[in-house]
Write an enzyme that holds these catalytic residues in place. Sequence first.
Site, mmCIF file in Angstrom:
data_model
loop_
_atom_site.group_PDB
_atom_site.id
_atom_site.type_symbol
_atom_site.label_atom_id
_atom_site.label_comp_id
_atom_site.label_asym_id
_atom_site.label_seq_id
_atom_site.Cartn_x
_atom_site.Cartn_y
_atom_site.Cartn_z
ATOM 1 N N SER A 1 40.759 25.240 40.429
ATOM 2 C CA SER A 1 39.932 24.398 39.586
ATOM 3 C C SER A 1 38.456 24.727 39.768
ATOM 4 O O SER A 1 37.701 24.331 39.018
ATOM 5 C CB SER A 1 40.248 22.965 39.869
ATOM 6 O OG SER A 1 39.768 22.581 41.313
ATOM 7 N N LYS B 1 29.207 23.199 39.516
ATOM 8 C CA LYS B 1 28.591 23.581 38.440
ATOM 9 C C LYS B 1 27.031 23.631 38.789
ATOM 10 O O LYS B 1 26.650 23.067 39.612
ATOM 11 C CB LYS B 1 28.874 22.645 37.356
ATOM 12 C CG LYS B 1 30.476 22.988 36.731
ATOM 13 C CD LYS B 1 30.437 22.058 35.687
ATOM 14 C CE LYS B 1 31.887 22.430 34.870
ATOM 15 N NZ LYS B 1 32.887 22.435 35.597
#
Lengths: 214, 214
Positions: free
Chosen positions: A133, A172
């Site tokens: 992920s 991120k």
Amino acid sequence: MNAELPTRQQRVRSFLEEYLESNEYPPTLREIGRAIGVKSTSLISYYLDQLEERGYLVRQRSVSRGLRLVRRDSPRELKARPEILSIPYLGHIVASAPVPIEPLSGDESVELSRALFGANTANLFALTVKGDSMIDALIHDGDTIILRHQERVENGEMAAVWLDEPGETTLKKVYYEGRQVRLQPANPSMGPIYVPEDNVRVQGKVVMVIRQLE
Amino acid sequence: MNAELPTRQQRVRSFLEEYLESNEYPPTLREIGRAIGVKSTSLISYYLDQLEERGYLVRQRSVSRGLRLVRRDSPRELKARPEILSIPYLGHIVASAPVPIEPLSGDESVELSRALFGANTANLFALTVKGDSMIDALIHDGDTIILRHQERVENGEMAAVWLDEPGETTLKKVYYEGRQVRLQPANPSMGPIYVPEDNVRVQGKVVMVIRQLE
DNA sequence: CTTGACACAGAACATTCGTTCGATTATAAT
DNA sequence: ATTATAATCGAACGAATGTTCTGTGTCAAG
């Protein structure tokens, strides 16, 4: 100390020392078992794991004769080598949970050259990536990442971010834009997501990614 | 003396010393063969017999990893911290030159936890990437890569490859296909290139990539 | 030119190897 | 008394391991 070891483990350790002294290579699990009168290779493996956990030896997995004794030198040895960082290894990072704060077991650490880092080497910790992920950060299952405990990062820096909604961790680049936060994947072919600022918890800034290829 | 040994046997002996230095147990015949580019375990056995006959080592028959070096110099002090690897740092990898064989200056090394590696920790060296020409391997300017000296890799493994024509180094996954070699970028959006086998020189297998983000 | 020794090579094989799995017993905590 | 964990154990398995066998090529000696 040796006195704290259960009898069987003491015998394993003594046998290892003797065997290495005379053979210059370590014994197999079966040789150890024959020497101490235990037929089960999984029990010998269990004892070696115990000895490893207590710091007496280091195992090499799935390798014949794959172990080395740890010699008890001065514990100051590493401190005398300032060019090496010993970074606490706290376990795994997965999408479905916040990053661990304490190590799962014991005092595991990752040693890396200080030269691989910038000036700020405080508050670092290491995690292993579990699952696919994080792929949008170009970070793969099995990679090791080094983070610094920080609750806020500069715009454009990559962080491990926990999202209260929908309850997941993501890696991120973070941009604060008014009351919203833009979370930008490192993979340029993917779009950003926008999240209310109070839904975002920065758990650490990513400072290094280590990819093993074998 | 070493100068009297045929090239292959010298390489075996050197590999044994390095391997023992970093692993503290001997390699298997297959590990030796992989390191010097020989597939035949009987030939490796033949070389070890030759080295034994010349007094360089002693073999233990029919035993996995059954050999000891005969030490002609004073015994080296084993490292106090077997869990740390000290990997020679040889400089930069750029597209326009083969990878360096000797360090540019001094005895620089990179220290990394052994736990970050697989079983084989012999013959490793470190380079820093210079320029953007490795981007098709998803490797960026400034990354540190760890390679192992190998002149041949298994299909699908990433290697630093020197191409005599056009005279450049590239990092790609290598596939031997008949008389040609397919060089496959790690970036899935890029296509492979095909090169005659005799135009390709594998200079090392990439075993780790370390990306600094600050 | 022939022969023997050496160097080299791959395939096949039996055995060894460490891990995994499932099980039982002992011990400690609740 | 129950539950969880640790300690103990054997069997089975796939992979790794070194040896054996057979073959080819090179080179020096006769």
